[in-house]
Design a protein around this motif. Structure first.
Motif, PDB file in Angstrom:
ATOM      1  N   VAL A 117       0.864  -1.183   0.000  1.00  0.00           N
ATOM      2  CA  VAL A 117       0.000   0.000   0.000  1.00  0.00           C
ATOM      3  C   VAL A 117       0.900   1.233   0.000  1.00  0.00           C
ATOM      4  CG1 VAL A 117      -1.773   1.278   1.261  1.00  0.00           C
ATOM      5  CG2 VAL A 117      -1.802  -1.231   1.258  1.00  0.00           C
ATOM      6  N   ASP A 118       0.726   2.104  -0.988  1.00  0.00           N
ATOM      7  CA  ASP A 118       1.604   3.249  -1.170  1.00  0.00           C
ATOM      8  C   ASP A 118       1.107   4.449  -0.360  1.00  0.00           C
ATOM      9  OD1 ASP A 118       3.477   5.031  -2.051  1.00  0.00           O
ATOM     10  OD2 ASP A 118       2.684   5.211  -4.091  1.00  0.00           O
ATOM     11  N   TYR A 123       0.115  10.496   0.272  1.00  0.00           N
ATOM     12  CA  TYR A 123      -0.488  11.070   1.479  1.00  0.00           C
ATOM     13  C   TYR A 123       0.577  11.618   2.440  1.00  0.00           C
ATOM     14  CZ  TYR A 123      -4.082   8.001  -0.433  1.00  0.00           C
ATOM     15  OH  TYR A 123      -4.970   7.360  -1.279  1.00  0.00           O
ATOM     16  N   ALA A 176      -4.771   7.096   4.088  1.00  0.00           N
ATOM     17  CA  ALA A 176      -4.638   5.951   3.179  1.00  0.00           C
ATOM     18  C   ALA A 176      -5.432   4.734   3.654  1.00  0.00           C
ATOM     19  CB  ALA A 176      -3.163   5.567   3.035  1.00  0.00           C
ATOM     20  N   ASP A 215      -8.492   3.875   3.273  1.00  0.00           N
ATOM     21  CA  ASP A 215      -9.332   3.262   2.231  1.00  0.00           C
ATOM     22  C   ASP A 215      -8.478   2.356   1.339  1.00  0.00           C
ATOM     23  OD1 ASP A 215     -11.610   4.471   3.160  1.00  0.00           O
ATOM     24  OD2 ASP A 215     -11.584   6.106   1.686  1.00  0.00           O
ATOM     25  N   ASP A 216      -7.284   2.810   1.008  1.00  0.00           N
ATOM     26  CA  ASP A 216      -6.375   1.986   0.206  1.00  0.00           C
ATOM     27  C   ASP A 216      -5.991   0.720   0.969  1.00  0.00           C
ATOM     28  OD1 ASP A 216      -6.549   4.115  -1.497  1.00  0.00           O
ATOM     29  OD2 ASP A 216      -4.455   4.722  -1.333  1.00  0.00           O
ATOM     30  N   GLU A 265      -8.691  -1.836   0.881  1.00  0.00           N
ATOM     31  CA  GLU A 265      -8.752  -2.589  -0.376  1.00  0.00           C
ATOM     32  C   GLU A 265      -7.689  -3.677  -0.431  1.00  0.00           C
ATOM     33  OE1 GLU A 265      -8.520   0.087  -3.646  1.00  0.00           O
ATOM     34  OE2 GLU A 265     -10.322   1.217  -3.077  1.00  0.00           O
ATOM     35  N   ALA A 266      -6.593  -3.462   0.281  1.00  0.00           N
ATOM     36  CA  ALA A 266      -5.484  -4.419   0.231  1.00  0.00           C
ATOM     37  C   ALA A 266      -5.677  -5.583   1.194  1.00  0.00           C
ATOM     38  CB  ALA A 266      -4.165  -3.714   0.535  1.00  0.00           C
TER      39      ALA A 266
END
Length: 382
Positions: free
Chosen positions: A142-143, A147, A154, A156-157, A160-161
């Protein structure tokens, strides 16, 4: 003879940090003055009382093996420290290791099987990826770069991961290489995902005592995290004891019992007299730690101001002693040029999963940090 190397070893690249450090050493051997900002090592001596405690322990004959998981006295002190962080810890839930890196390695080896998914927060310390590969795990990253390296925006990212297929999530706060200290809201988001998907989380807190104006929260102290968190810490950074090789981890007793098998069959135990010096470090070095922390904060602020004078906006973290300098998209070439031309050693951000940056360690004197910025500017690297 031609060796048939194990696939797990061939999957791993040498440490980029050490590669840069080796290059710096080569140049210095040729008489070149290199400002080495590549290595994550405090530039302060180990506190004298800790050194004396180690000597006293040797004089007292503490030079043999200890119980594999560590001497009881040190594990009791560690457990007490963890309870102060809000973690329900007992000495029997602690393994003392030769460095924090060994604590991480044993955790990965105990939990990850072929194909198991490990989620990293990029930029992530270089050895997390290597440890995943050595465990035959798979990576999902996760990048956080979009941010300003903070986790809260991050989430939400991260959501998803992380899934039911995720076996392990690694959280490092304060962070190497960014210095970011994740907010309580961010850690609560981690907690919610870990509980929802039944994920084990490593909380790497090696820089816990090196923070500036914030108090980091230990992940295992949050409701729902006690039975799914491995808390890793050590003595290298806070007490400037890098060469002493002393770390530890705390985990639920079920995991400790399994990791203890790996520990006993690999390193046997941490060094006896070093463990006893560790007790002194944890109980009688507040003044020395504060002195180092104040110096790091002054250097961080000075370095940020120097870069700003050259029109470079650098995200400033609230912990550790690193910052990520925005550079060319080909950060590896930039770092190679910086050391060759300006004789300033930094580490490519791509080694941490974040191309376009160079990691700078400000564990160096103010004079050397100023010299580094001047050299980079003189040779058009900033």
């Amino acid at each position: 003879m031609s060796f048939d190397f194990a696939a797990r070893v061939e999957r791993v690249e040498p440490s980029a940090t050490l590669a840069i450090s080796n290059k710096a050493s080569e140049l210095e051997a040729q008489g070149v003055d290199v400002v080495d900002l590549s290595v994550g090592e405090p530039d302060f001596p180990t506190p004298e009382n800790v050194v004396e405690a180690g000597k006293d322990a040797m004089d007292a004959g503490h030079t043999g093996y200890t119980s594999s998981n560590g001497i009881r006295e040190l594990r009791e002190v560690i457990a007490e420290k963890l309870r102060g962080d809000g973690i329900d810890a007992e000495a029997d839930e602690v393994i003392v290791t030769p460095g924090g890196k060994q604590a991480l390695f044993e955790t990965f080896q105990s939990l990850i099987d072929d194909g198991d998914e490990v989620v990293l927060l990029d930029p992530a310390w270089v050895s997390y990826e290597a440890m995943t590969k050595l465990s035959d795990g798979s990576l999902n990253r996760v990048d956080l770069a979009p941010y300003d390296f903070q986790l809260e925006p991050a989430l939400d990212d991260l959501s998803e991961a992380v899934s039911d297929d995720t076996e392990l999530l690694v959280v490092n706060s304060p962070s190497n290489p960014t210095g970011a200290v994740y907010s309580d809201a961010a850690l609560e988001g981690v907690r919610d995902l870990a509980v929802e998907h039944d994920v084990t989380v490593i909380s790497d807190e090696i820089y816990q005592q090196i923070t500036y104006g914030v108090e980091p929260t230990s992940l295992a102290s949050l409701d729902g995290m006690a039975d799914r968190t491995v808390t890793v810490n050590g003595f290298s950074k806070a007490y400037s004891m890098t060469g002493w090789r002393l770390g530890y981890f705390h985990a639920p007793e079920e995991l400790v019992s399994q990791a203890a098998k790996l520990h006993s069959h690999s390193v046997s135990c941490a060094v006896n007299f070093v463990q006893r010096a560790g007790i002194e470090a944890m109980t009688n070095t507040d003044e020395a730690v504060t002195e180092m922390r104040d110096a790091f904060r002054e250097r961080r602020d000075m370095l940020s101001d120097l870069f700003a004078e050259h029109g470079v906006d650098v995200p400033v973290g609230d912990g550790a002693f690193y910052m990520m300098l925005p550079v060319d998209e080909d950060d590896t070439t930039w770092c190679e040029g910086a050391i060759e031309d300006a004789h300033v050693a930094t580490v490519p951000g791509s080694a941490f999963g974040s191309p376009g940056y160079a990691r700078i360690s400000y564990a160096a004197s103010e004079e050397r940090l100023r010299e580094a910025v001047e050299r980079l500017a003189e040779h058009d690297y900033i």
